[in-house]
Design an enzyme around this catalytic site. Structure first.
Site: not given
Ligand code: NAD
Ligand code: UDP
Length: 308
Positions: A143, A145, A202, A271
């Site tokens: 996604y 790149e 998460y 991130p």
């Protein structure tokens, strides 16, 4: 004007089609229905200015249009990782096909790029001149790149062929018509809360994101397309930054849910933080988001209540 919206049956695309029709434009909505749904645009189908095209952007297409909004690409990690090779093809071949179309018919073309071009950013908040920190071989790379190459293609078609481009870098956007099973955090938490199921954080929940309500984002798209001063890239998003734990608590409070919070492993390359610097959008587009997180969440919760 006649506007082509690729990915027009998706979450953002359907809101954009609606807005363009309301503004008096003709809309060609092109989609392969991978993550888009006919339901999202069902209310537009009787409008005589609205036309549907079932097509995959990885294949060329000949159309006569004045403007192209290129949104076709799955946006949530579970969907773009489902078939990563297809995701790259959609971003790269889709960009080539749509830029070729724009070049042939002299249409202005806008690319829906993403904050993912900054990867796991080492600079905070992110400004457009930051080149990013992206893993080229990880599970998000198809996604990230793909979107980075799409930006390169847009700039090169502009420099080489004088194509009239616009690039917006979208930060996490939420609102009605997100898919229930789409895996993105806002829809996950709301659906879990409404079902009194555990909210799945998460990692430890300290990672941050900045959430923009869909109506604010669509306003930025329209302003970007309508102005003649800058081609971008321009960050569009809401600079309000929240941890995932804060988001989970806000959703629990607004839904009055009895759900508990549980912690699950953090996916690869997730991130740690993300917040847009929107000074360029403010200056060049006179735009800034108006909807606060709690208000936007409330509207999104009302939507999910009708389908959960
Ligand atoms: P979405 O998954 O709801 O919409 C994507 C649409 O593109 C769907 O209708 C899907 O069926 C269609 N599509 C996918 N592959 C296609 C192909 N090969 N040919 C034709 N159509 C295809 O996601 P969204 O949130 O509405 O995202 C729209 C665009 O905005 C995407 O390009 C995404 O990368 C970008 N974006 C979104 C966000 C966000 O937070 N929503 C953030 C950054 C960037
Ligand atoms: N996330 C989470 N629980 C979920 C879904 C996502 O904690 O049920 C986290 C995810 O790990 C990430 C953040 O929420 O840190 C935003 O995830 P999303 O997939 O919505 O967007 P992106 O990571 O692409 O910004």
């Amino acid at each position: 004007m006649r506007c082509l919206v690729t990915g027009g049956a998706g979450f953002l695309g359907s809101h954009l089609c609606e807005r363009l029709l309301n503004d008096g434009h003709e809309v060609l909505c092109l989609d392969n229905y991978f993550t888009g749904r006919l339901q999202n645009i069902a209310h537009l189908r009787d409008n005589r200015n609205f036309e549907l095209i079932r097509h995959d952007v990885t294949e060329p297409i000949l159309l006569e249009v004045d403007r192209i909004f290129n949104l076709a690409c799955p946006a949530s990690p579970i969907h773009y990782q489902f078939n990563p090779v297809k995701t790259i093809k959609t971003s790269v071949m889709g960009a080539i096909n749509m830029l070729g179309l724009a070049k042939r018919v002299h249409a202005r073309i806008l690319q829906a790029s993403t904050s993912e071009v900054y990867g796991d950013p080492a600079v905070h908040p992110q400004k457009e001149d930051y080149w990013g920190n992206v893993n080229p071989i990880g599970i998000r790379s198809c996604y990230d790149e793909g979107k980075r190459v799409a930006e390169t293609l847009f700039m090169d078609y502009h420099r080489q062929n004088n194509v009239d481009i616009r690039i917006v870098r979208i930060f996490n956007t939420y609102g009605p018509r997100m898919l229930m099973n789409d895996g993105r955090v806002v829809s996950n938490f709301i659906v879990q809360a409404l079902r009194n199921e555990d909210l799945t954080i998460y990692g430890d929940g300290t990672q941050t994101r900045s959430f923009c309500y869909v109506d604010d984002l669509i306003e930025a798209f329209v302003r970007m397309m309508d102005q003649n001063e800058i081609i971008g890239p321009v960050n569009v998003g809401n600079p309000g930054e929240f941890t995932m734990l804060e988001l989970a608590q806000a959703v629990l409070e607004l839904t009055g849910s009895k759900s508990k919070i549980v912690y699950q492993p953090l996916p690869g390359d997730d991130p740690k933080m993300r917040r847009p610097d929107i000074s360029l959008a403010k200056k060049a587009l006179g735009w800034e988001p108006k909807v606060q997180l709690r208000d936007g969440l409330q509207k999104t919760i009302e939507y999910f209540k009708t389908i959960v």
